[in-house]
Motif scaffolding. Structure first.
Motif, PDB file in Angstrom:
ATOM      1  N   TRP A 128      85.116  31.707  40.804  1.00 25.44           N
ATOM      2  CA  TRP A 128      83.697  31.896  41.081  1.00 25.44           C
ATOM      3  C   TRP A 128      82.896  31.322  39.913  1.00 25.44           C
ATOM      4  O   TRP A 128      83.345  31.342  38.771  1.00 25.44           O
ATOM      5  CB  TRP A 128      83.354  33.372  41.245  1.00 25.44           C
ATOM      6  CG  TRP A 128      84.132  34.102  42.301  1.00 25.44           C
ATOM      7  CD1 TRP A 128      85.356  34.700  42.168  1.00 25.44           C
ATOM      8  CD2 TRP A 128      83.755  34.306  43.670  1.00 25.44           C
ATOM      9  NE1 TRP A 128      85.754  35.268  43.355  1.00 25.44           N
ATOM     10  CE2 TRP A 128      84.787  35.051  44.298  1.00 25.44           C
ATOM     11  CE3 TRP A 128      82.631  33.954  44.427  1.00 25.44           C
ATOM     12  CZ2 TRP A 128      84.733  35.438  45.636  1.00 25.44           C
ATOM     13  CZ3 TRP A 128      82.571  34.345  45.758  1.00 25.44           C
ATOM     14  CH2 TRP A 128      83.617  35.071  46.353  1.00 25.44           C
ATOM     15  N   MET A 129      81.667  30.893  40.175  1.00 21.88           N
ATOM     16  CA  MET A 129      80.855  30.282  39.119  1.00 21.88           C
ATOM     17  C   MET A 129      79.650  31.154  38.739  1.00 21.88           C
ATOM     18  O   MET A 129      79.512  31.583  37.606  1.00 21.88           O
ATOM     19  CB  MET A 129      80.351  28.909  39.571  1.00 21.88           C
ATOM     20  CG  MET A 129      81.447  27.872  39.739  1.00 21.88           C
ATOM     21  SD  MET A 129      82.046  27.229  38.157  1.00 21.88           S
ATOM     22  CE  MET A 129      80.679  26.193  37.680  1.00 21.88           C
ATOM     23  N   LYS A 130      78.788  31.389  39.719  1.00 21.96           N
ATOM     24  CA  LYS A 130      77.537  32.103  39.419  1.00 21.96           C
ATOM     25  C   LYS A 130      76.977  32.687  40.701  1.00 21.96           C
ATOM     26  O   LYS A 130      76.978  32.041  41.741  1.00 21.96           O
ATOM     27  CB  LYS A 130      76.503  31.152  38.814  1.00 21.96           C
ATOM     28  CG  LYS A 130      75.243  31.832  38.304  1.00 21.96           C
ATOM     29  CD  LYS A 130      74.294  30.829  37.672  1.00 21.96           C
ATOM     30  CE  LYS A 130      73.154  31.536  36.947  1.00 21.96           C
ATOM     31  NZ  LYS A 130      72.368  32.392  37.835  1.00 21.96           N
ATOM     32  N   GLY A 131      76.517  33.940  40.609  1.00 21.84           N
ATOM     33  CA  GLY A 131      75.955  34.540  41.802  1.00 21.84           C
ATOM     34  C   GLY A 131      75.605  35.997  41.623  1.00 21.84           C
ATOM     35  O   GLY A 131      75.366  36.473  40.503  1.00 21.84           O
ATOM     36  N   VAL A 132      75.601  36.713  42.748  1.00 19.81           N
ATOM     37  CA  VAL A 132      75.168  38.102  42.802  1.00 19.81           C
ATOM     38  C   VAL A 132      76.134  38.868  43.697  1.00 19.81           C
ATOM     39  O   VAL A 132      76.637  38.318  44.681  1.00 19.81           O
ATOM     40  CB  VAL A 132      73.742  38.217  43.389  1.00 19.81           C
ATOM     41  CG1 VAL A 132      73.182  39.626  43.212  1.00 19.81           C
ATOM     42  CG2 VAL A 132      72.807  37.194  42.758  1.00 19.81           C
ATOM     43  N   VAL A 133      76.381  40.150  43.374  1.00 17.34           N
ATOM     44  CA  VAL A 133      77.295  40.980  44.160  1.00 17.34           C
ATOM     45  C   VAL A 133      76.540  42.183  44.719  1.00 17.34           C
ATOM     46  O   VAL A 133      75.819  42.880  43.987  1.00 17.34           O
ATOM     47  CB  VAL A 133      78.488  41.462  43.313  1.00 17.34           C
ATOM     48  CG1 VAL A 133      79.405  42.353  44.144  1.00 17.34           C
ATOM     49  CG2 VAL A 133      79.270  40.271  42.756  1.00 17.34           C
ATOM     50  N   PHE A 134      76.745  42.425  46.017  1.00 18.70           N
ATOM     51  CA  PHE A 134      76.162  43.587  46.700  1.00 18.70           C
ATOM     52  C   PHE A 134      77.294  44.456  47.242  1.00 18.70           C
ATOM     53  O   PHE A 134      78.225  43.940  47.865  1.00 18.70           O
ATOM     54  CB  PHE A 134      75.282  43.147  47.868  1.00 18.70           C
ATOM     55  CG  PHE A 134      74.184  42.195  47.501  1.00 18.70           C
ATOM     56  CD1 PHE A 134      72.904  42.654  47.215  1.00 18.70           C
ATOM     57  CD2 PHE A 134      74.418  40.815  47.442  1.00 18.70           C
ATOM     58  CE1 PHE A 134      71.891  41.776  46.874  1.00 18.70           C
ATOM     59  CE2 PHE A 134      73.407  39.934  47.107  1.00 18.70           C
ATOM     60  CZ  PHE A 134      72.141  40.408  46.819  1.00 18.70           C
ATOM     61  N   VAL A 135      77.213  45.764  46.998  1.00 21.77           N
ATOM     62  CA  VAL A 135      78.201  46.711  47.546  1.00 21.77           C
ATOM     63  C   VAL A 135      77.445  47.792  48.294  1.00 21.77           C
ATOM     64  O   VAL A 135      76.595  48.483  47.714  1.00 21.77           O
ATOM     65  CB  VAL A 135      79.074  47.323  46.435  1.00 21.77           C
ATOM     66  CG1 VAL A 135      80.031  48.352  47.031  1.00 21.77           C
ATOM     67  CG2 VAL A 135      79.867  46.242  45.705  1.00 21.77           C
ATOM     68  N   ASN A 136      77.739  47.903  49.579  1.00 20.82           N
ATOM     69  CA  ASN A 136      77.040  48.871  50.441  1.00 20.82           C
ATOM     70  C   ASN A 136      75.529  48.760  50.298  1.00 20.82           C
ATOM     71  O   ASN A 136      74.797  49.762  50.314  1.00 20.82           O
ATOM     72  CB  ASN A 136      77.499  50.301  50.133  1.00 20.82           C
ATOM     73  CG  ASN A 136      78.956  50.528  50.470  1.00 20.82           C
ATOM     74  OD1 ASN A 136      79.508  49.885  51.356  1.00 20.82           O
ATOM     75  ND2 ASN A 136      79.599  51.454  49.764  1.00 20.82           N
ATOM     76  N   GLY A 137      75.064  47.537  50.146  1.00 17.57           N
ATOM     77  CA  GLY A 137      73.632  47.279  50.050  1.00 17.57           C
ATOM     78  C   GLY A 137      73.059  47.370  48.657  1.00 17.57           C
ATOM     79  O   GLY A 137      71.901  46.995  48.435  1.00 17.57           O
ATOM     80  N   HIS A 138      73.824  47.862  47.681  1.00 19.14           N
ATOM     81  CA  HIS A 138      73.352  47.963  46.298  1.00 19.14           C
ATOM     82  C   HIS A 138      73.589  46.640  45.571  1.00 19.14           C
ATOM     83  O   HIS A 138      74.705  46.115  45.564  1.00 19.14           O
ATOM     84  CB  HIS A 138      74.083  49.083  45.548  1.00 19.14           C
ATOM     85  CG  HIS A 138      73.810  50.449  46.078  1.00 19.14           C
ATOM     86  ND1 HIS A 138      72.664  51.157  45.778  1.00 19.14           N
ATOM     87  CD2 HIS A 138      74.531  51.258  46.897  1.00 19.14           C
ATOM     88  CE1 HIS A 138      72.690  52.330  46.381  1.00 19.14           C
ATOM     89  NE2 HIS A 138      73.813  52.419  47.061  1.00 19.14           N
TER      90      HIS A 138
END
Length: 607
Positions: free
Chosen positions: A534-544
């Protein structure tokens, strides 16, 4: 019934209810800690020997749109203060409106910047009208929690480090009056570093100082400014924050304790910033710019006595031993630690390209000229505050694309959806391949975080803030998509047309997988994005929104607190900009990567 006598600063030491009192405080920000852990973190503060909690109040979270207020759930400030009262902790409230805090725009809402003439932190009418409206909603919620009303609030800070900004001689008087006219009656104080103290005086308001090491004369200069008044280090910096692409800052435990010991021996009161840093979830990180723009990471561990995930550290243990000697009663037993677990790796099962996801975003806005994200006609006329903005236009030729430094802060460039390169605050030119056909030029611009301290506050509009030129000709005729990745957008995508990972994946795009918690209660964990995958981004867990990841470090994992997990199926969505192998790992503990002693870092000497 005798009137309760609150915190007084009328001699060389504080008094509370008429008796000598020393502030042994620490900062915990309720908005950086999941509500399910508020009690745990405050109990650990109490068990360390602290008697006072301090917290900022982030205006941009409480009023995300002008006139729309949120004091619920994780933003229930009254519940947080009431919990401190239940645990017998006093409270110093720091309501701003500006808070710094390594928080986007220092906590000021971005919709203020829709006014092209805005002058933040001054008596400019457009700013004071907004502040007054906000205080009309905020202060009645906290006034009844003051000491004089039986609550725990013993002091309120007037703005924050204004002596270092000092743009308007009337501004601090306005903030003081705004507090007092709405029912604030407890001790008022200001907070500044040594240089800022020179410009921070306000009649009837106690000055306090911020520092990390005791430089020659720092405390004495404060004492000389207000003879026969108690000394309070309002921010004793227990560590430091981190920026992307730099090292993880540490401040050795022994060095910290040595300074705290000297301060207490001097008779000073102290508030540790931070006692527990927590996490800057979502897109809320700030940035610094002292000649070079540097966005801050999502972790706000701060090398504080209580770690990002609530563990005791060597600093905590040493501090507890020291503060025992300043407490007349035995300290409470240490609360147990939360369990952590490295869950089995999760393989992403489905993906959706950025281009396909546009069907679930708001309809694009047409603009002949470039337009900043704040000025987009979205969110009831409040503009876009955070995240990404996609700008698309047609081009007739190739050649030299020049951003003229009008991209804030980082753009992925595509021609007919084919990745061409990156433009940011360092790289401002890019060659576009030549073609005889009309093509679509796309710029996916990320707001990496607005500056939270210093002179640049008024110039923090994001997206495209001016002309982008191709062969010296300004581009026109944009179609603009708001991609702030709010819960409504993610919910809309949930039932959308996702493709199986067996099909060709495309970046930028969204990747979806399931974390199954099937043995016992959920536990804290860390999501680890393998840097080779993976390089760059954002993570969402159960909408958080857990925050950003970036292979440049120093942060290598994202904290996933147990209260945001549930037994059974937990949905994970990753937005990745450039590269994905479709698997994420988990770890029990974070790796901080390369480290540097904060006192040896040249940047830190600026503050």
């Amino acid at each position: 019934m005798a009137e309760r006598q609150g915190l007084r600063a009328e001699s060389s030491h504080f008094t509370l209810q008429g008796a000598p009192f020393r502030i042994l405080g620490g900062s915990i920000h309720y908005f950086r800690v999941p509500r399910g852990y508020w009690r745990d973190r405050l109990m650990k503060m109490k068990a360390c020997g602290c008697n006072t909690l301090s917290t900022y109040v982030p205006w941009n979270l409480h009023e995300p749109e002008r006139g729309l207020f949120n004091f619920k759930d994780n933003l229930d400030l009254e519940a947080f203060i009431s919990l401190a009262c239940e645990l017998e902790l006093w409270v110093i409230l720091r309501p701003g409106p500006y808070i710094c805090a390594e928080w986007d725009l220092g906590g000021l809402p971005s919709w203020l910047l829709r006014d092209k003439d805005m002058k933040l932190r001054t008596t400019y009418p457009g700013f004071t009208r907004a502040v007054s409206s906000y205080f009309d909603k905020l202060i009645p919620r906290i006034a009844n929690l003051q000491f004089s009303h039986g609550g725990p609030i013993i002091a309120v800070q007037v703005e924050n480090e204004y002596g270092s900004y000092s743009k308007d001689a009337a501004y601090m008087k306005y903030i003081k009056k705004a507090f007092m006219s709405r029912g604030i009656t407890e001790l008022l104080l200001t907070s500044d570093n040594r240089e800022g103290l020179k410009c921070s005086g306000l009649n009837g308001v106690l000055r306090t100082i911020n520092l990390q090491k005791i430089s020659y004369g720092a405390l004495q200069s404060l004492a000389d400014m207000q003879p026969e008044r108690p000394l309070l280090v309002m921010e004793y910096w227990s560590g430091w924050f981190d920026v992307w692409g730099d090292s993880h800052h540490i401040f050795p435990a022994e060095d910290m304790i040595a300074v705290v010991t000297k301060l207490l021996e001097r008779g000073a009161s102290i508030n540790l910033y931070m006692f527990h840093g927590g996490t800057t979830f979502g897109f809320m990180n700030g940035a610094v710019d002292f000649g070079t723009y540097k966005p801050q990471i999502s972790s706000y561990d701060y090398d504080a006595p209580l770690s990002e995930y609530g563990d005791y550290t060597s600093k905590y243990n040493l501090l507890r031993e020291l503060l025992k000697t300043y407490n007349s009663e035995p300290l409470p037993d240490l609360p147990p630690l939360q369990g952590r677990q490295a869950y089995e790796p999760v393989l992403m099962s489905h993906h959706m390209s950025l281009w396909d996801s546009l069907a679930y975003a708001e309809k694009p806005f047409k603009s002949e000229e470039p337009i900043s994200m704040e000025n987009l006609p979205v969110h009831n006329g409040n503009g876009q505050s955070y995240g990404y903005t996609l700008y698309e236009t047609t081009i007739q030729s190739g050649g030299s694309l020049n951003s003229r430094n009008n991209i804030r802060d980082r753009a992925l460039v595509f021609v007919d959806k084919k990745f061409t390169g990156i433009l940011d605050y360092r790289t401002q030119r890019l060659t576009i391949p030549t073609s005889k056909d009309t093509r679509t030029l796309s710029l996916l611009v990320e707001n990496c975080g607005r500056v939270n301290y210093g002179e640049a506050l008024n110039s923090q509009r994001k997206g495209l803030i001016g002309d982008i030129v191709l062969n010296n000709t300004p581009l026109k005729g944009f179609s603009v998509h708001c991609l702030d990745m709010m819960p409504s957008f993610l919910k809309g995508m949930h039932g959308g047309k996702w493709k199986s990972m067996t099909e060709t994946t495309t970046c930028p795009g969204f990747f979806k997988g399931i974390l199954l918690v099937d043995a016992g209660e959920p536990k804290d964990t860390f999501i680890k994005m393998p840097q080779q995958e993976w390089m760059k981004g954002v993570v969402f867990v159960n909408g958080h929104n857990l925050g950003r990841y970036w292979h440049v470090g120093p942060q290598k994992e994202l904290y996933l607190p147990a209260p945001w997990l549930k037994k059974g199926i937990n949905q994970i969505i990753v937005f990745e900009e450039q590269k994905s192998a479709g698997r994420i790992n988990f770890a029990e503990n974070p790796e901080h990567g390369r480290m540097i002693d904060v006192s040896k870092h040249p940047f830190c000497t600026i503050i």
